[in-house]
Design an enzyme around this catalytic site. Structure first.
Site, PDB file in Angstrom:
ATOM      1  CE  LYS A 185       0.513 -12.637 -11.518  1.00 25.35           C
ATOM      2  NZ  LYS A 185       0.816 -12.624 -10.060  1.00 25.35           N
ATOM      3  CG  LEU A 189       2.214 -11.310  -1.497  1.00 24.66           C
ATOM      4  CD1 LEU A 189       2.269  -9.851  -1.098  1.00 24.66           C
ATOM      5  CD2 LEU A 189       3.165 -12.133  -0.648  1.00 24.66           C
ATOM      6  CB  CYS A 294      -6.616   1.035  -3.954  1.00 25.56           C
ATOM      7  SG  CYS A 294      -8.336   0.579  -4.176  1.00 25.56           S
ATOM      8  CD  GLU A 393      -1.212   2.699  -2.219  1.00 24.08           C
ATOM      9  OE1 GLU A 393      -0.365   2.240  -2.998  1.00 24.08           O
ATOM     10  OE2 GLU A 393      -2.438   2.529  -2.357  1.00 24.08           O
TER      11      GLU A 393
HETATM   12  P1  NAD Z   1       1.577  -5.046  -7.123  1.00 26.22           P
HETATM   13  O1  NAD Z   1       1.668  -3.991  -8.171  1.00 26.22           O
HETATM   14  O2  NAD Z   1       2.813  -5.435  -6.404  1.00 26.22           O
HETATM   15  O3  NAD Z   1       1.013  -6.412  -7.759  1.00 26.22           O
HETATM   16  C1  NAD Z   1      -0.231  -6.461  -8.425  1.00 26.22           C
HETATM   17  C2  NAD Z   1      -0.218  -7.641  -9.382  1.00 26.22           C
HETATM   18  O4  NAD Z   1       0.743  -7.389 -10.402  1.00 26.22           O
HETATM   19  C3  NAD Z   1       0.181  -8.969  -8.747  1.00 26.22           C
HETATM   20  O5  NAD Z   1      -0.595  -9.999  -9.309  1.00 26.22           O
HETATM   21  C4  NAD Z   1       1.638  -9.109  -9.141  1.00 26.22           C
HETATM   22  O6  NAD Z   1       2.087 -10.432  -9.185  1.00 26.22           O
HETATM   23  C5  NAD Z   1       1.611  -8.503 -10.535  1.00 26.22           C
HETATM   24  N1  NAD Z   1       2.912  -8.011 -11.014  1.00 26.22           N
HETATM   25  C6  NAD Z   1       3.973  -7.571 -10.301  1.00 26.22           C
HETATM   26  N2  NAD Z   1       4.983  -7.217 -11.118  1.00 26.22           N
HETATM   27  C7  NAD Z   1       4.543  -7.419 -12.384  1.00 26.22           C
HETATM   28  C8  NAD Z   1       5.104  -7.213 -13.689  1.00 26.22           C
HETATM   29  N3  NAD Z   1       6.346  -6.746 -13.843  1.00 26.22           N
HETATM   30  N4  NAD Z   1       4.357  -7.505 -14.769  1.00 26.22           N
HETATM   31  C9  NAD Z   1       3.097  -7.972 -14.632  1.00 26.22           C
HETATM   32  N5  NAD Z   1       2.508  -8.204 -13.436  1.00 26.22           N
HETATM   33  C10 NAD Z   1       3.219  -7.917 -12.332  1.00 26.22           C
HETATM   34  O7  NAD Z   1       0.431  -4.592  -6.142  1.00 26.22           O
HETATM   35  P2  NAD Z   1      -0.036  -5.326  -4.807  1.00 26.22           P
HETATM   36  O8  NAD Z   1       1.023  -5.114  -3.783  1.00 26.22           O
HETATM   37  O9  NAD Z   1      -0.475  -6.708  -5.118  1.00 26.22           O
HETATM   38  O10 NAD Z   1      -1.342  -4.502  -4.439  1.00 26.22           O
HETATM   39  C11 NAD Z   1      -1.305  -3.317  -3.747  1.00 26.22           C
HETATM   40  C12 NAD Z   1      -1.482  -2.140  -4.688  1.00 26.22           C
HETATM   41  O11 NAD Z   1      -2.692  -2.309  -5.443  1.00 26.22           O
HETATM   42  C13 NAD Z   1      -1.631  -0.841  -3.934  1.00 26.22           C
HETATM   43  O12 NAD Z   1      -0.853   0.155  -4.550  1.00 26.22           O
HETATM   44  C14 NAD Z   1      -3.118  -0.528  -4.081  1.00 26.22           C
HETATM   45  O13 NAD Z   1      -3.428   0.823  -3.977  1.00 26.22           O
HETATM   46  C15 NAD Z   1      -3.420  -1.092  -5.433  1.00 26.22           C
HETATM   47  N6  NAD Z   1      -4.852  -1.371  -5.581  1.00 26.22           N
HETATM   48  C16 NAD Z   1      -5.593  -0.535  -6.378  1.00 26.22           C
HETATM   49  C17 NAD Z   1      -6.971  -0.734  -6.501  1.00 26.22           C
HETATM   50  C18 NAD Z   1      -7.820   0.191  -7.343  1.00 26.22           C
HETATM   51  O14 NAD Z   1      -8.971  -0.121  -7.568  1.00 26.22           O
HETATM   52  N7  NAD Z   1      -7.317   1.326  -7.811  1.00 26.22           N
HETATM   53  C19 NAD Z   1      -7.581  -1.796  -5.822  1.00 26.22           C
HETATM   54  C20 NAD Z   1      -6.788  -2.628  -5.029  1.00 26.22           C
HETATM   55  C21 NAD Z   1      -5.421  -2.400  -4.917  1.00 26.22           C
END
Ligand code: NAD
Length: 503
Positions: A185, A189, A294, A393
């Site tokens: 999934k 965006l 991240c 962040e």
């Molecule tokens: P997000 O948490 O908004 O979304 C991530 C994913 O989760 C998306 O696919 C979204 O649709 C899904 N999602 C949202 N709400 C959900 C729910 N209630 N249940 C299940 N799935 C749900 O994050 P984002 O804005 O897409 O990405 C940015 C974040 O990701 C930043 O905080 C970044 O630091 C983190 N990130 C971490 C790493 C790592 O390796 N640690 C790598 C890349 C990004």
């Protein structure tokens, strides 16, 4: 001329399928703010279909299903995927750049990494065959023991938008290598390249149901996947706030999770290093991927004796960054991914100003770009440790700066965060680097650089940055379950109920 992306459907059981509710999500080009296509929006009904398809992929054709096939057999598909990705590199890189706004050169690098990651896990899948039955020595001769490493089963993979295809690959490649069937999934965006991965899987003849791809919103598609009782594991990359929800959902049915979450990583610059080299790593560490990384080292902790000269040098470097449409040659900074993200980042900058910080450079939309979610690379000084800009962040091109006088003070500032993903230390004194590395509370430490990432090395964080490690052999372990097999090999009866006992 406006670019349009051809419509695709959900990928379930090896076929394109319209979402049950027929909803779609517009794709907005962050450089132009134009709608350039749409993606399907899955809901719980589609999750149900995908989970059933994944379950079938593990159980149909007894003895020849994905889970019990040899690693070498699975590796052939992973290599074929890698080859197709490489063949389509230019097109995939362009789609990635248009969809999430990252400079084309970066996107091309990502696509190479995607292919490299599938190849790497093909190697590990083959190596798994030799490790299938690892013996365990026991203190009693009457017994013999070995450990089987089996696929966990059906896995839900939920990923973010900053490296759409690469973050998906970090999960899909090891999951498939291990023999799991997966439901991916991606983020609402930026999902375009993940749907192209579905096309690649179709082209290489990946057995139906082994990989299902559901685009859609988090609440509508991600949440039902995370709490589905027939999904054996969830691997999540995204924000700490969503990670908490995923963990809660998984807890309701006691399923394992790995969480790769956010960060607020420090970069410590000592006084003995070449200032230009340090400036380049500082910029790369924070502004690569338009600051949406991240592990971005977005807190610069610089020795007070060089701070003024270094910041001068840093701003000169920043002024040379080419900010443009990601498809323009030489682009090094594109727009942030969406209007929502643009507003969030600008709000962080406004709050920092209101709290008394100084905007040394940036903080505004570049004058030459009237459209698109562009933000100039921003450096903020006069920061205190209680300010939001220091603690939270941003996920945008914003660097905040503090100075230090002693090594202990630098370490204390670096660790003064709820996160623990990355950290960087820059000094010519390698003994000092080693000391500081040990003291840093982070899952990844870069020495005299920031951000380079290799699929052979473990990736992941501590504290609120999550737990578990992706990549390397650790990434494969995420999708394997250990089964202990203990055999009684003595001809003698066990004898516990004989009297007197033989034991
Ligand atoms: P997000 O948490 O908004 O979304 C991530 C994913 O989760 C998306 O696919 C979204 O649709 C899904 N999602 C949202 N709400 C959900 C729910 N209630 N249940 C299940 N799935 C749900 O994050 P984002 O804005 O897409 O990405 C940015 C974040 O990701 C930043 O905080 C970044 O630091 C983190 N990130 C971490 C790493 C790592 O390796 N640690 C790598 C890349 C990004």
């Amino acid at each position: 001329m406006a670019i349009r992306i051809p419509p695709r459907q959900l990928f379930i059981d090896g076929e394109w399928r319209e979402p049950v509710k027929k909803h779609r999500i517009p794709i907005i080009n962050p450089s132009t703010e134009e709608i350039i296509g749409n993606i399907p929006a899955a809901t719980a009904e589609d999750v149900e279909l995908a989970v059933s398809a994944a379950r079938r992929a593990l159980s149909r054709n007894k003895g020849r299903d994905w889970a019990s096939a040899t690693g070498a057999h699975r590796a052939k598909y992973l290599r074929a995927i890698a080859a197709k990705v490489t063949e389509r590199k230019a097109e995939l890189a362009k789609l990635e750049a248009i969809d999430c706004g990252k400079p084309l050169d970066e996107a091309a690098w990502d696509i190479d990494d995607v292919a490299g990651c599938f190849e790497y896990y093909a190697d590990l899948a083959e190596a798994l065959d030799a490790k299938q039955k690892s013996p365990v020595s026991l203190p009693m001769e009457a017994f013999k023991c070995h450990v089987l490493r089996e696929p966990i089963g059906v896995v839900g993979l939920i990923t973010p938008w900053n490296y759409p295809l690469l973050m998906a690959t970090w999960k899909v490649a090891p999951a498939l290598a291990a023999g799991c069937a997966a439901i991916l999934k991606p983020s609402e965006l930026a999902s375009v390249t993940c749907l192209e991965l579905a096309e690649v899987c179709k082209e290489v003849g990946l057995p139906p149901g082994v990989l299902n791809i559901l685009t859609g919103y988090g609440v509508e598609a991600g949440a039902p996947l995370a709490c589905h009782p027939d999904v054996d594991k969830v691997a999540f990359t995204g924000s700490s706030a969503t990670g908490r929800k995923i963990m809660t959902a998984a807890a309701s049915v006691i399923k394992p999770v790995t969480l790769e979450l956010g960060g607020k990583s420090p970069i410590i610059l000592f006084e003995d290093f070449d200032l230009d080299k340090a400036a380049e790593w500082t910029i790369f560490g924070c502004f690569w991927t338009n600051g949406q990384i991240c592990s971005a080292t977005s807190r610069l902790i610089v020795h007070e004796s060089i701070a003024a000269e270094f910041l001068d040098r840093l701003v000169k470097w920043i002024k040379n960054i080419k900010i443009s449409d990601p498809l323009e040659e030489g682009c090094r900074l594109g727009p942030v991914v969406s209007e929502g993200q643009y507003e969030k980042v600008m709000q962080f900058i406004t709050t920092a100003k209101n709290e008394g910080a100084t905007i040394l450079c940036g903080g505004v939309r570049p004058q030459h770009l009237k459209k698109g979610f562009f933000i100039e690379p921003t450096v903020i000084t006069d920061v205190t440790t209680s300010m939001q800009i220091w603690r939270e962040e941003v996920f945008g091109p914003v660097l905040c700066v503090k100075t230090f006088s002693t090594e202990d003070e630098a370490i204390e500032l670096a660790n003064d965060t709820q996160y623990g993903l990355g950290a960087a230390v820059i000094s010519k004194d390698l003994e000092r680097c080693e000391r500081v590395t040990k003291a840093l509370q982070a899952g990844i430490v870069w020495v005299n650089c920031s951000q380079p990432c290799f699929c052979q090395a473990p990736w992941g964080g501590n504290k609120r940055s999550g737990f578990g490690r992706e990549l390397g052999e650790w990434g494969l372990e995420n999708y394997l379950s250990l089964k202990q097999v203990t055999q009684y090999i003595s001809d003698e009866p066990w004898g516990w109920y004989q009297s007197p006992s033989k034991l």
